[in-house]
Enzyme design. Sequence first.
Site, PDB file in Angstrom:
ATOM      1  N   ASP A  14     -10.643  35.778  22.145  1.00 22.21           N
ATOM      2  CA  ASP A  14     -11.950  35.394  23.034  1.00 22.21           C
ATOM      3  C   ASP A  14     -11.772  35.919  24.478  1.00 22.21           C
ATOM      4  O   ASP A  14     -10.798  36.207  25.114  1.00 22.21           O
ATOM      5  CB  ASP A  14     -12.072  33.854  23.117  1.00 22.21           C
ATOM      6  CG  ASP A  14     -12.402  33.344  21.776  1.00 22.21           C
ATOM      7  OD1 ASP A  14     -12.819  34.179  20.852  1.00 22.21           O
ATOM      8  OD2 ASP A  14     -12.617  32.123  21.795  1.00 22.21           O
ATOM      9  N   LYS A  37     -17.241  35.830  23.470  1.00 27.73           N
ATOM     10  CA  LYS A  37     -18.657  35.240  23.563  1.00 27.73           C
ATOM     11  C   LYS A  37     -18.793  34.561  24.812  1.00 27.73           C
ATOM     12  O   LYS A  37     -18.233  33.772  24.960  1.00 27.73           O
ATOM     13  CB  LYS A  37     -18.994  34.501  22.289  1.00 27.73           C
ATOM     14  CG  LYS A  37     -18.927  35.109  20.968  1.00 27.73           C
ATOM     15  CD  LYS A  37     -19.564  34.194  20.061  1.00 27.73           C
ATOM     16  CE  LYS A  37     -18.199  33.323  19.437  1.00 27.73           C
ATOM     17  NZ  LYS A  37     -18.218  32.832  18.258  1.00 27.73           N
ATOM     18  N   MET A  90     -19.441  22.440  28.569  1.00 26.26           N
ATOM     19  CA  MET A  90     -20.844  22.975  28.987  1.00 26.26           C
ATOM     20  C   MET A  90     -20.825  23.990  29.870  1.00 26.26           C
ATOM     21  O   MET A  90     -20.156  24.615  30.543  1.00 26.26           O
ATOM     22  CB  MET A  90     -21.476  21.974  29.848  1.00 26.26           C
ATOM     23  CG  MET A  90     -20.745  21.435  31.051  1.00 26.26           C
ATOM     24  SD  MET A  90     -21.408  20.130  31.667  1.00 26.26           S
ATOM     25  CE  MET A  90     -23.251  20.510  31.469  1.00 26.26           C
TER      26      MET A  90
END
Length: 489
Positions: A248, A270, A383
């Site tokens: 990632d 991502k 978040m």
Amino acid sequence: MKLYPLFADLSRRAVLVVGGGAVAERKVAALLGAQAQVTVNAPTLTPQLQRWAAAGRIAHRPDAFREAWLERVWLVVAATSDAELNRLIATFAELRRIFVNVVDDAALSSFHVPAVVDRAPLTIAISSGGEAPMLARLLRERLETLLDHSLGALATLAARLRRRIRLRHPQPAARRGFYEALFAGPVAALLRQGRPDEAWRAAEQALAAPSPARAGSVVLVGAGPGDPGLLTLRALRALNEADVILHDRLVSPEVLELARRDAERIEVGKQAGHHHTTQDGIHALLLRHARAGKRVVRLKGGDPFVFGRGGEELEFLRAHDIPYEVVPGITAAVACAAHAGVPLTHRDHAQSVRFVTAHCQSSHDSLDWAALAQERQTLAVYMGVAGLGELQARLIGHGRAPSTPFALVENGSRPEQRVVTGTLANLAERAVVHGVRSPALLILGEVASLATSLAWFGAPPLGAAVRDIRPARAAAPVATDVLAAVHRA
Ligand code: SAH
């Protein structure tokens, strides 16, 4: 000095250790491990040596050393603090052609005791010929971290099958290929996974198979929050063995740096809104490389099973019959809490902690806000920073006190870490004022008030209310800097 390495069978052979202190105790422990018949000659013994003597595991001679005792021993260890006595023992041993080790004296020793990595029946011994024992020790530590403890079981398995492997693959090249597959493939993996019976079955199958084609596999590895020191030993080993690494964007370069040099690295990162490989694309890559016989490491930030879609990837692998393993990692909530000095639970402040994700509108809508707004619990919110205003409004709307403290941790555990503190009432505003950016994790709850007093890593927390920092920092000169920062903010 060039030494001849030698592994000696000391079982039921007599060995004399002169000296009864801590060093002698260590030597005796190793000798007992090799089932030697140990006699310890010393006026006094350490408590452990006394226990061994009382239990009959060693013989004890408290009187002064006598040359005649060398008569029936194979080896002698001189571990006294008396240099003269050590020298004498070495001289007598030499005359009788008995190997002697004088502790911390390479010149007087005719054998050295190496630093050892024990994966019985596999033993790795390291010696610097007495020149640089510290280096040998460091090397030992490094090997300890690299070699899985299941290696012993693998060696035993290979030993038991040795004759049959030789019969099945009489050509050395083919045999070598078989062993390579055995040591790097599913059999070794099953042993690591604590499934010895299946490992044996897989080994039997491999022996019966027409050609030793190497089966590919996938290891789903948690890379932790970025600091390579927070990788697990298992993760490090997987990185060392990887042929292909799919990682990632969140995985730090320092972690990737630790992977095998010639491993192929593919970023499948991502990030909300940016270019990315789709989840289906990732699945296809995993399948392609595993089917080509590669050892694939799927490397994810934090822990693969915490908001990491690790579950979906395993379901896919299972459906396609690709063998897999999972190596957990330190998840962002745990790492950020530690590095911000915020205990996630605390007897006085919080009895529970919830890991929540609030990346987008749909995740906001599906959360149970009434439950999240309860007091005396900690929320660790994974978040995008953009959602903070919404989160603040919804929690206050459902009854969480506006005075509830928070710590917002940006780049947790990394050198550039920043911690912004405040209360729920000014959460979104504080984040904007300090320009907090992803990756950031929100810790909300009574425990967050400790961020100011328990901070230890990186820059001091930003935006703390003046009354919060006074008691903890009153005497420290840094307090003025913090106050200045608060005023600038
Ligand atoms: N599987 C990961 C989480 C992936 S979701 C884990 O277990 O940590 C990505 C979110 O994790 C980011 O948006 C951020 O909220 C959080 N995160 C990951 N690394 C972080 C870090 N070093 N500092 C702060 N937050 C981090």
